[in-house]
Write a protein that holds these residues in place. Structure first.
Motif, PDB file in Angstrom:
ATOM      1  N   ARG A   1       0.822  -1.196   0.000  1.00  0.00           N
ATOM      2  CA  ARG A   1       0.000   0.000   0.000  1.00  0.00           C
ATOM      3  C   ARG A   1       0.859   1.250   0.000  1.00  0.00           C
ATOM      4  N   THR A   2       0.469   2.239  -0.761  1.00  0.00           N
ATOM      5  CA  THR A   2       1.092   3.551  -0.715  1.00  0.00           C
ATOM      6  C   THR A   2       0.007   4.564  -0.390  1.00  0.00           C
TER       7      THR A   2
ATOM      8  N   ILE B   1      -3.583   3.363  -1.593  1.00  0.00           N
ATOM      9  CA  ILE B   1      -3.544   2.923  -2.989  1.00  0.00           C
ATOM     10  C   ILE B   1      -2.787   1.601  -3.006  1.00  0.00           C
ATOM     11  N   TYR B   2      -3.461   0.556  -3.405  1.00  0.00           N
ATOM     12  CA  TYR B   2      -2.869  -0.787  -3.375  1.00  0.00           C
ATOM     13  C   TYR B   2      -2.126  -1.086  -4.673  1.00  0.00           C
TER      14      TYR B   2
ATOM     15  N   ILE C   1     -14.044  -0.615  -5.167  1.00  0.00           N
ATOM     16  CA  ILE C   1     -13.047  -1.121  -4.223  1.00  0.00           C
ATOM     17  C   ILE C   1     -11.998  -0.032  -4.029  1.00  0.00           C
ATOM     18  N   LYS C   2     -11.057  -0.265  -3.147  1.00  0.00           N
ATOM     19  CA  LYS C   2     -10.004   0.727  -2.900  1.00  0.00           C
ATOM     20  C   LYS C   2      -9.188   0.956  -4.171  1.00  0.00           C
ATOM     21  N   PRO C   3      -8.627   2.156  -4.351  1.00  0.00           N
ATOM     22  CA  PRO C   3      -7.819   2.404  -5.544  1.00  0.00           C
ATOM     23  C   PRO C   3      -6.585   1.505  -5.590  1.00  0.00           C
ATOM     24  N   PHE C   4      -6.194   1.134  -6.805  1.00  0.00           N
ATOM     25  CA  PHE C   4      -5.037   0.261  -6.958  1.00  0.00           C
ATOM     26  C   PHE C   4      -4.316   0.563  -8.265  1.00  0.00           C
ATOM     27  N   LYS C   5      -3.072   0.109  -8.320  1.00  0.00           N
ATOM     28  CA  LYS C   5      -2.277   0.177  -9.542  1.00  0.00           C
ATOM     29  C   LYS C   5      -2.135  -1.227 -10.104  1.00  0.00           C
ATOM     30  N   GLY C   6      -2.380  -1.362 -11.399  1.00  0.00           N
ATOM     31  CA  GLY C   6      -2.291  -2.658 -12.043  1.00  0.00           C
ATOM     32  C   GLY C   6      -2.772  -2.539 -13.475  1.00  0.00           C
ATOM     33  N   HIS C   7      -2.535  -3.578 -14.257  1.00  0.00           N
ATOM     34  CA  HIS C   7      -2.919  -3.595 -15.666  1.00  0.00           C
ATOM     35  C   HIS C   7      -4.072  -4.569 -15.852  1.00  0.00           C
ATOM     36  N   ILE C   8      -5.249  -4.032 -16.154  1.00  0.00           N
ATOM     37  CA  ILE C   8      -6.429  -4.863 -16.408  1.00  0.00           C
ATOM     38  C   ILE C   8      -6.472  -5.213 -17.891  1.00  0.00           C
ATOM     39  N   VAL C   9      -6.598  -6.495 -18.177  1.00  0.00           N
ATOM     40  CA  VAL C   9      -6.750  -6.978 -19.551  1.00  0.00           C
ATOM     41  C   VAL C   9      -8.126  -7.636 -19.649  1.00  0.00           C
ATOM     42  N   ALA C  10      -8.952  -7.132 -20.561  1.00  0.00           N
ATOM     43  CA  ALA C  10     -10.340  -7.591 -20.660  1.00  0.00           C
ATOM     44  C   ALA C  10     -10.657  -8.057 -22.073  1.00  0.00           C
ATOM     45  N   VAL C  11     -11.391  -9.144 -22.164  1.00  0.00           N
ATOM     46  CA  VAL C  11     -11.925  -9.631 -23.435  1.00  0.00           C
ATOM     47  C   VAL C  11     -13.418  -9.878 -23.244  1.00  0.00           C
ATOM     48  N   ARG C  12     -14.234  -9.066 -23.915  1.00  0.00           N
ATOM     49  CA  ARG C  12     -15.696  -9.215 -23.910  1.00  0.00           C
ATOM     50  C   ARG C  12     -16.340  -9.007 -22.540  1.00  0.00           C
ATOM     51  N   SER C  13     -15.646  -8.507 -21.575  1.00  0.00           N
ATOM     52  CA  SER C  13     -16.224  -8.432 -20.228  1.00  0.00           C
ATOM     53  C   SER C  13     -17.283  -7.337 -20.132  1.00  0.00           C
ATOM     54  N   GLY C  14     -18.192  -7.512 -19.166  1.00  0.00           N
ATOM     55  CA  GLY C  14     -19.217  -6.525 -18.877  1.00  0.00           C
ATOM     56  C   GLY C  14     -19.332  -6.337 -17.374  1.00  0.00           C
ATOM     57  N   HIS C  15     -20.422  -5.714 -16.935  1.00  0.00           N
ATOM     58  CA  HIS C  15     -20.554  -5.364 -15.522  1.00  0.00           C
ATOM     59  C   HIS C  15     -20.504  -6.589 -14.602  1.00  0.00           C
ATOM     60  N   ALA C  16     -21.094  -7.689 -15.017  1.00  0.00           N
ATOM     61  CA  ALA C  16     -21.118  -8.867 -14.149  1.00  0.00           C
ATOM     62  C   ALA C  16     -19.712  -9.395 -13.889  1.00  0.00           C
ATOM     63  N   LEU C  17     -18.891  -9.473 -14.938  1.00  0.00           N
ATOM     64  CA  LEU C  17     -17.523  -9.961 -14.760  1.00  0.00           C
ATOM     65  C   LEU C  17     -16.662  -8.920 -14.046  1.00  0.00           C
ATOM     66  N   ASN C  18     -16.915  -7.632 -14.318  1.00  0.00           N
ATOM     67  CA  ASN C  18     -16.206  -6.574 -13.594  1.00  0.00           C
ATOM     68  C   ASN C  18     -16.428  -6.719 -12.091  1.00  0.00           C
TER      69      ASN C  18
END
Length: 280
Positions: A2-3, A132-133, A249-266
């Motif tokens: 955490r920072t 920030i996680y 959720i709490k703020p975080f740093k990271g790389h999200i990679v999504a294929v066809r995702s929507g609100h349910a998968l989010n």
């Protein structure tokens, strides 16, 4: 890991009036008010007798059908994601959002108006650190042919692949490191969208009742009906939705990679990140 940086709220309250995308409610009044440190983002239904209030967290999601809705079995507030996306990127931690209907106004179908309203209200630093996680190992979820993973990365980045066989939309790919400038100019103006072939069925289910060419990109059988703001506006809006859902959720740093995702998968990814990375 955490920072920290300072928590933030707005300097002065403001009110916006608009219609609801799904409920079709006319003249929804939304008032945003500053809150003290450690209050979080809170939503309140002032049209109900008890004026119930709820925190904007992933655990309070009650529906992900065509939008993200927060609430309880008795009441809810839908279409929160576009406003939450603006709060997420602007780094606003503490805010009270009062509504006199069960939906956040749709504005123009994007986050542009919300971003401008919040910036015009002024963003105020507060005398308390925010957490920030940092994502230190991959976290992923999958449903059939939809995929969502977050990987270690020193900033907040989103890559999205939108898959479609529609002749005017096709497959779209978007990749952005999400900072304030990128969001304001390249993501926030992207509007929600819908296929004309689905409109009648959605309205029979009580959805998209307030949709129009003023607040959504309408995709016809062979063409896009209204003018696009970006040639890849569809995939940019999907990225916007992820930013909004991750604000739960709490703020975080990271790389999200999504294929066809929507609100349910989010929602599933947000819950898994919270459980594995943010034990609190």
């Amino acid at each position: 890991m955490r920072t920290g940086s300072e928590q933030q709220t707005i300097q002065q309250e403001f009110t916006y009036t608009g219609i609801g995308l799904h409920t079709g409610s006319q003249e929804i009044n939304m008032t945003c008010k500053p809150l003290a440190v450690n209050s979080g983002i809170r939503l309140k239904r002032v049209d109900l007798q008890s004026e119930p209030e709820i925190e904007a967290t992933v655990d309070n999601i009650v529906s992900t059908k065509r939008s993200t809705s927060l609430g309880t079995e008795e009441w809810q507030i839908s279409t929160v994601e576009h406003l939450l996306a603006a709060l997420n990127v602007l780094g606003i931690d503490n805010l009270l959002i009062e509504l006199d209907a069960g939906e956040v106004p749709v504005t123009d179908g994007s986050s542009k108006v919300f971003t401008e309203l919040l910036q015009n209200a002024g963003i105020k630093k507060q005398n308390e650190k925010r957490e920030i996680y940092t994502i230190e190992e991959a976290v992923w979820v999958r449903e059939e042919d939809t995929y969502l993973v977050v990987l270690p990365y020193p900033e907040f980045k989103i890559t999205y692949t939108f898959v479609s066989n529609h002749p005017a939309v096709g497959n779209q790919f978007g990749e952005f490191t999400i900072d304030k400038d990128t969001f304001v100019h390249k993501i926030a103006p992207s509007r929600t969208f819908g296929f004309a072939s689905e409109l009648e069925a959605l309205q029979k289910e009580g959805l998209a009742l307030g949709g129009s060419l003023e607040n959504a990109v309408l995709i016809g059988e062979n063409e896009i009906i209204n003018n696009l703001r970006f040639k890849d506006e569809i995939v940019r809006h999907k990225i916007l939705d992820i930013i909004g859902d991750m604000a739960l959720i709490k703020p975080f740093k990271g790389h999200i990679v999504a294929v066809r995702s929507g609100h349910a998968l989010n929602r599933k990814l947000a819950r898994k990140i919270k459980r594995q990375v943010m034990p609190y």
